[in-house]
Write a protein that holds these residues in place. Structure first.
Motif, PDB file in Angstrom:
ATOM      1  N   ILE A 101     -30.416  -3.650  56.259  1.00  0.00           N
ATOM      2  CA  ILE A 101     -30.860  -4.234  57.534  1.00  0.00           C
ATOM      3  C   ILE A 101     -32.382  -4.288  57.589  1.00  0.00           C
ATOM      4  O   ILE A 101     -32.968  -5.274  58.059  1.00  0.00           O
ATOM      5  N   HIS A 102     -33.028  -3.256  57.097  1.00  0.00           N
ATOM      6  CA  HIS A 102     -34.488  -3.278  57.033  1.00  0.00           C
ATOM      7  C   HIS A 102     -34.969  -4.441  56.167  1.00  0.00           C
ATOM      8  O   HIS A 102     -35.986  -5.078  56.460  1.00  0.00           O
ATOM      9  N   GLU A 103     -34.230  -4.737  55.107  1.00  0.00           N
ATOM     10  CA  GLU A 103     -34.617  -5.829  54.217  1.00  0.00           C
ATOM     11  C   GLU A 103     -34.466  -7.187  54.900  1.00  0.00           C
ATOM     12  O   GLU A 103     -35.243  -8.109  54.635  1.00  0.00           O
ATOM     13  N   TYR A 104     -33.467  -7.326  55.774  1.00  0.00           N
ATOM     14  CA  TYR A 104     -33.282  -8.598  56.490  1.00  0.00           C
ATOM     15  C   TYR A 104     -34.518  -8.955  57.319  1.00  0.00           C
ATOM     16  O   TYR A 104     -34.868 -10.128  57.480  1.00  0.00           O
ATOM     17  N   THR A 105     -35.179  -7.950  57.861  1.00  0.00           N
ATOM     18  CA  THR A 105     -36.339  -8.213  58.718  1.00  0.00           C
ATOM     19  C   THR A 105     -37.505  -8.797  57.928  1.00  0.00           C
ATOM     20  O   THR A 105     -38.455  -9.340  58.517  1.00  0.00           O
ATOM     21  N   LYS A 106     -37.463  -8.717  56.607  1.00  0.00           N
ATOM     22  CA  LYS A 106     -38.543  -9.246  55.775  1.00  0.00           C
ATOM     23  C   LYS A 106     -38.364 -10.720  55.426  1.00  0.00           C
ATOM     24  O   LYS A 106     -39.232 -11.328  54.807  1.00  0.00           O
ATOM     25  N   LEU A 107     -37.205 -11.294  55.778  1.00  0.00           N
ATOM     26  CA  LEU A 107     -36.954 -12.710  55.493  1.00  0.00           C
ATOM     27  C   LEU A 107     -37.741 -13.563  56.472  1.00  0.00           C
ATOM     28  O   LEU A 107     -37.527 -13.496  57.684  1.00  0.00           O
ATOM     29  N   LYS A 108     -38.671 -14.344  55.963  1.00  0.00           N
ATOM     30  CA  LYS A 108     -39.541 -15.153  56.814  1.00  0.00           C
ATOM     31  C   LYS A 108     -38.771 -16.254  57.519  1.00  0.00           C
ATOM     32  O   LYS A 108     -37.933 -16.925  56.934  1.00  0.00           O
ATOM     33  N   GLY A 109     -39.083 -16.413  58.813  1.00  0.00           N
ATOM     34  CA  GLY A 109     -38.490 -17.490  59.590  1.00  0.00           C
ATOM     35  C   GLY A 109     -37.146 -17.154  60.203  1.00  0.00           C
ATOM     36  O   GLY A 109     -36.510 -18.016  60.813  1.00  0.00           O
ATOM     37  N   TRP A 110     -36.708 -15.909  60.066  1.00  0.00           N
ATOM     38  CA  TRP A 110     -35.398 -15.516  60.580  1.00  0.00           C
ATOM     39  C   TRP A 110     -35.534 -14.391  61.598  1.00  0.00           C
ATOM     40  O   TRP A 110     -36.320 -13.460  61.413  1.00  0.00           O
ATOM     41  N   ARG A 111     -34.753 -14.468  62.663  1.00  0.00           N
ATOM     42  CA  ARG A 111     -34.692 -13.428  63.689  1.00  0.00           C
ATOM     43  C   ARG A 111     -33.396 -12.655  63.500  1.00  0.00           C
ATOM     44  O   ARG A 111     -32.313 -13.251  63.396  1.00  0.00           O
ATOM     45  N   VAL A 112     -33.512 -11.339  63.440  1.00  0.00           N
ATOM     46  CA  VAL A 112     -32.339 -10.506  63.180  1.00  0.00           C
ATOM     47  C   VAL A 112     -31.773  -9.962  64.490  1.00  0.00           C
ATOM     48  O   VAL A 112     -32.503  -9.398  65.309  1.00  0.00           O
ATOM     49  N   LEU A 113     -30.467 -10.100  64.664  1.00  0.00           N
ATOM     50  CA  LEU A 113     -29.763  -9.624  65.853  1.00  0.00           C
ATOM     51  C   LEU A 113     -28.633  -8.696  65.414  1.00  0.00           C
ATOM     52  O   LEU A 113     -27.772  -9.080  64.616  1.00  0.00           O
ATOM     53  N   ALA A 114     -28.679  -7.463  65.894  1.00  0.00           N
ATOM     54  CA  ALA A 114     -27.639  -6.487  65.569  1.00  0.00           C
ATOM     55  C   ALA A 114     -26.760  -6.257  66.794  1.00  0.00           C
ATOM     56  O   ALA A 114     -27.262  -6.055  67.901  1.00  0.00           O
ATOM     57  N   VAL A 115     -25.463  -6.284  66.590  1.00  0.00           N
ATOM     58  CA  VAL A 115     -24.491  -6.110  67.671  1.00  0.00           C
ATOM     59  C   VAL A 115     -23.752  -4.801  67.457  1.00  0.00           C
ATOM     60  O   VAL A 115     -23.108  -4.597  66.414  1.00  0.00           O
ATOM     61  N   GLY A 116     -23.872  -3.893  68.417  1.00  0.00           N
ATOM     62  CA  GLY A 116     -23.259  -2.588  68.273  1.00  0.00           C
ATOM     63  C   GLY A 116     -21.889  -2.494  68.917  1.00  0.00           C
ATOM     64  O   GLY A 116     -21.463  -3.364  69.686  1.00  0.00           O
ATOM     65  N   GLY A 117     -21.200  -1.422  68.590  1.00  0.00           N
ATOM     66  CA  GLY A 117     -19.906  -1.124  69.192  1.00  0.00           C
ATOM     67  C   GLY A 117     -19.969   0.244  69.824  1.00  0.00           C
ATOM     68  O   GLY A 117     -21.010   0.918  69.810  1.00  0.00           O
TER      69      GLY A 117
END
Length: 780
Positions: A140-156
């Protein structure tokens, strides 16, 4: 006619086988040398009296209702309310079947006001949506490094309350409950399907593309644009045409892993009946780029495989590391052909956002797969298609497999589901109405429940309320590939074969002769159905045999002592195996013939290419197999018993005249034949007769060993049997220590050699490679 149903009005759930030689031959027949190869309208005068009017009141009432219904339909049509007509039709017919059809008018759904929450300023065209369970992973930390993308996490409700990652928007269950979406109150507390909230959130906040991701997968490289087609049109579009599978009659599903170099690996959600189809495509079509609205990427390491693959392809605790061909081109699927789609590595374009809904009434491990098939069928209605792309993520095998029970909704229904979806038709006009109709149809067919029908209505209304631009649907003709460049413009591409964990074939090492041989074998066997009977309990070697023989045989039907949906096995009594054959014959009316084989027989298929497929093949030439037993001599073996001999005589006596005459010409009245019949072949011309005689044998309760040879002798004169097929069969010699000692590639068949485990299976395949050199690459 249509009435909007507000989310507060939607229900939580909705209810609805020569005499002198007898002694010597009988000595050869024992368990150690077991034998081989089943209304009038009447006008009346008006009396004007009340009592007669009363008598005819029911008819008058019915006629009036019919007139009223017709008038309603005419009025509605005059107002061009096609959707309302179908709503009326659905309400009249569908409700009677037990599952109400939601009454909702998508044209009147109200739009939500401006977002006044803490997320009011959040906006992005590209969103990565992830369901999270435990604490943040490194991926998940690595996803934040992808340029041009917003990361959304959905919890339970099982996600840690202090979950937090810099650069990631986290929606806790409490925050989700505060969102103005109808679907929220339908979602389970502890399930990844809560991602559906995330999809709506992303769409409401400007999404043009949504990447469905997994918290345990790391992206290969740092640019998703390299893995997927983010721009379908315009200057940034990278492709003009895409390879496309050819539409083949009766083919509703394909295994895309074959295209990317792993023919013996199959994705979660593939019908198990297809796992043995490991042959690569010979040619592809081409399709214009621009409509690949859903794009499925593969995963290296631990790909998205089912529990059956996971548990039967590994020994010990060594993790899976499976690699796909990174250089294979993306491939599209034409209307009428499907493939499994998951929620782990998939790109959705805005035109297909309606398809993101994850069903809630099936198990979590089946939800994304069911969604994928539902979505693909509807995708054809807007002129879109699914494309499969090379691996773009890597997943580490943590050796924590899910169970078969978690996937039961897939394995139980997926084969029937693909057939159902391809044949499904609708008269609805908009894609939203079609989506709701399909959800209702699937509930009626038992693929999911009424709960998902209500949920679909809520989901689709939510899409409209957040401002989703609904795509236009098109006229659909499944018989035509409307987006093909040219129907006859075939494109060649030969998938490579990469090392695999089981039955991997490296075509790059094939010689011209080996390839030619394989093509000859396939051509010979392709229209023959193999009926494979396996011992119980089943182990993974049963599926391996199906895959091995599936290289040549287009269809393989499996039998065993118990029905097993996991392996696609039908129940059959081994003492009366022939009883199961007529039902299989009916399933394949156009088959050239049927070859029955038990799994303790090694079939050297390369030795039978000169056999006549229009004739019967059996073991009548093998003296220590085709045993002539004297009716009037007693003995210690089961077939000497008085009850058996009387049953055989009764069967012979009851044979219809033409069959009795044929039988009498083949054997004298003093003898009958006993043969274990572990292998035999019935050509198409004798299928009807075999089935007819089977019913007689069943009435006499004859065992497979006496029923089959009797039926074969009654079907045809023995001088018309094929004399070469099964004329060379090797039986285990009394002094042989192992089957490998007496196996020969020159024999038509070898008995007995049974693979009780994978090690023994590997020994068998290695021995068989003497006749089929390609098998040297069948075991890693």
């Amino acid at each position: 006619m249509l009435v909007q149903q507000e989310r507060s009005e939607l229900p939580d759930s909705v209810k609805h086988k020569n005499e002198d030689d007898d002694e010597e031959e009988e000595a050869n027949y024992n368990d150690e040398t077991a034998l081989l190869p089943s209304e009038s309208n009447q006008q009346q005068k008006d009396s004007g009296k009340w009592d007669k009017l009363t008598d005819h009141f029911p008819k008058i009432a019915i006629f009036s209702l019919l007139c009223l219904s017709a008038l309603i339909l005419i009025l509605v049509r005059s107002r061009s309310e096609t959707g309302a007509i179908l709503c009326i039709e659905s309400q009249l017919s569908k409700e009677a079947e037990g599952i109400p059809y939601p009454s909702v008018n998508f044209r009147t759904v109200k739009r939500l006001g401006a977002d006044t929450t803490i997320f009011s300023t959040v906006h992005s065209e590209n969103w990565i949506v992830i369901a999270v369970s435990g604490y943040p992973t490194e991926e998940i930390h690595e996803y934040t490094k992808l340029k041009g993308w917003r990361v959304l996490a959905v919890g339970g409700y099982d996600t840690p309350s202090d979950w937090n990652v810099s650069g990631v928007i986290y929606l806790s269950p409490q925050q989700q409950a505060a969102l103005p979406y109808r679907i929220v109150r339908h979602l389970p507390e502890r399930s990844f399907v809560r991602k559906s909230v995330g999809y709506l959130f992303a769409i409401q906040h400007g999404a043009v593309r949504i990447y469905d991701a997994d918290e345990n997968a790391s992206v290969l490289g740092d640019d998703l644009n390299k893995a997927f087609d983010l721009h379908l049109n315009g200057e940034n579009s990278r492709r003009e045409t895409i390879l496309q599978y050819l539409s083949i009659e009766n083919r509703t599903c394909v295994n895309p892993y074959i295209h990317f170099g792993q023919p013996s690996v199959w994705p979660r959600g593939l019908p198990l009946s297809l796992v043995g189809k490991i042959n690569p495509e010979i040619a592809y079509g081409q399709v214009f780029s621009g409509n690949q609205f859903i794009q499925q990427g593969l995963a290296n390491g631990l790909p998205d495989v089912d529990s059956i693959f996971y548990r039967t392809r590994k020994s010990g605790i060594k993790p899976y590391v499976i690699i796909f061909d990174q250089n294979a081109p993306p491939v599209a699927l034409p209307p009428g052909t499907m493939a499994p789609v998951n929620s782990l590595n998939t790109l959705f374009h805005s035109t297909a956002f309606w398809s993101l809904m994850l069903p809630i009434s099936v198990s979590p491990m089946a939800s994304d797969i069911m969604r994928g098939y539902w979505a693909q069928r509807l995708l054809w209605e807007i002129g879109g298609h699914l494309t499969i792309h090379p691996p773009s993520v890597h997943r580490i095998d943590k050796i924590a497999p899910h169970s078969y029970a978690d996937e039961k909704d897939i394995h139980k229904n997926v084969d029937r589901l693909t057939q159902f979806l391809v044949s499904w038709r609708t008269r609805k006009s908009s894609i939203l109405d079609k989506a709701l109709h399909l959800s209702h149809s699937m509930a009626e067919a038992g693929f999911w429940t009424a709960q998902d029908v209500v949920y679909t209505a809520a989901w689709l209304q939510d899409l409209i309320s957040i401002g989703y631009a609904v795509p236009r649907s098109l006229a659909l003709d499944l018989g035509r590939g409307t987006t093909l460049v040219h129907q006859e413009d075939h494109k060649s591409f030969t998938p490579i074969k990469l090392p695999s964990v089981h039955l991997g074939v490296e075509e790059a090492t094939f010689t011209g002769t080996e390839v030619e041989n394989l093509m000859r074998w396939r051509k010979f066997y392709v229209n023959i159905v193999l009926i494979l009977e396996c011992r119980w309990p089943l182990n993974h070697t049963a599926l391996a045999w199906k895959m091995l023989y599936g290289r040549m045989f287009k269809s393989v039907s499996m039998l065993s002592a118990h029905r097993d949906e996991e392996f696609g096995v039908e129940e059959s009594d081994s003492e009366h195996s022939y009883k199961s054959l007529p039902a299989i014959f009916e399933k394949f009316p156009n088959a050239e013939g049927f070859l029955f084989l038990k799994d303790d027989v090694i079939l050297n298929y390369w030795t039978l290419l000169t056999a006549d497929k229009s004739r019967l093949w059996n073991l009548y030439k093998i003296t220590n197999s085709w045993l002539h037993v004297n009716f009037y001599k007693e003995g210690p073996l089961w077939y000497h018993k008085s009850g058996v001999r009387k049953a055989v005589q009764a069967m012979i006596s009851d044979l219809p005249s033409p069959y009795k005459a044929t039988y009498r010409s083949n054997i004298d009245r003093s003898h009958y034949v006993v043969c274990r019949s572990n292998v035999f072949y019935v050509p198409h011309q004798h299928v009807e007769g075999f089935s007819k005689l089977t019913s007689l044998a069943v009435k006499k309760n004859l065992r497979h060993e006496v029923a089959v040879p009797l039926i074969l002798y009654a079907l045809e004169f023995k001088d018309r049997f094929d004399i070469s097929a099964f004329s060379e069969v090797i039986y285990k010699p009394s002094d042989a220590e192992s089957a490998a000692d007496y196996y020969s590639t020159r024999a038509n068949a070898v008995y007995p050699w049974y693979a009780k485990n994978e090690v023994e299976l590997q020994r068998i395949i290695k021995a068989m490679s003497g006749g089929d050199h390609l098998l040297l690459r069948y075991v890693q």
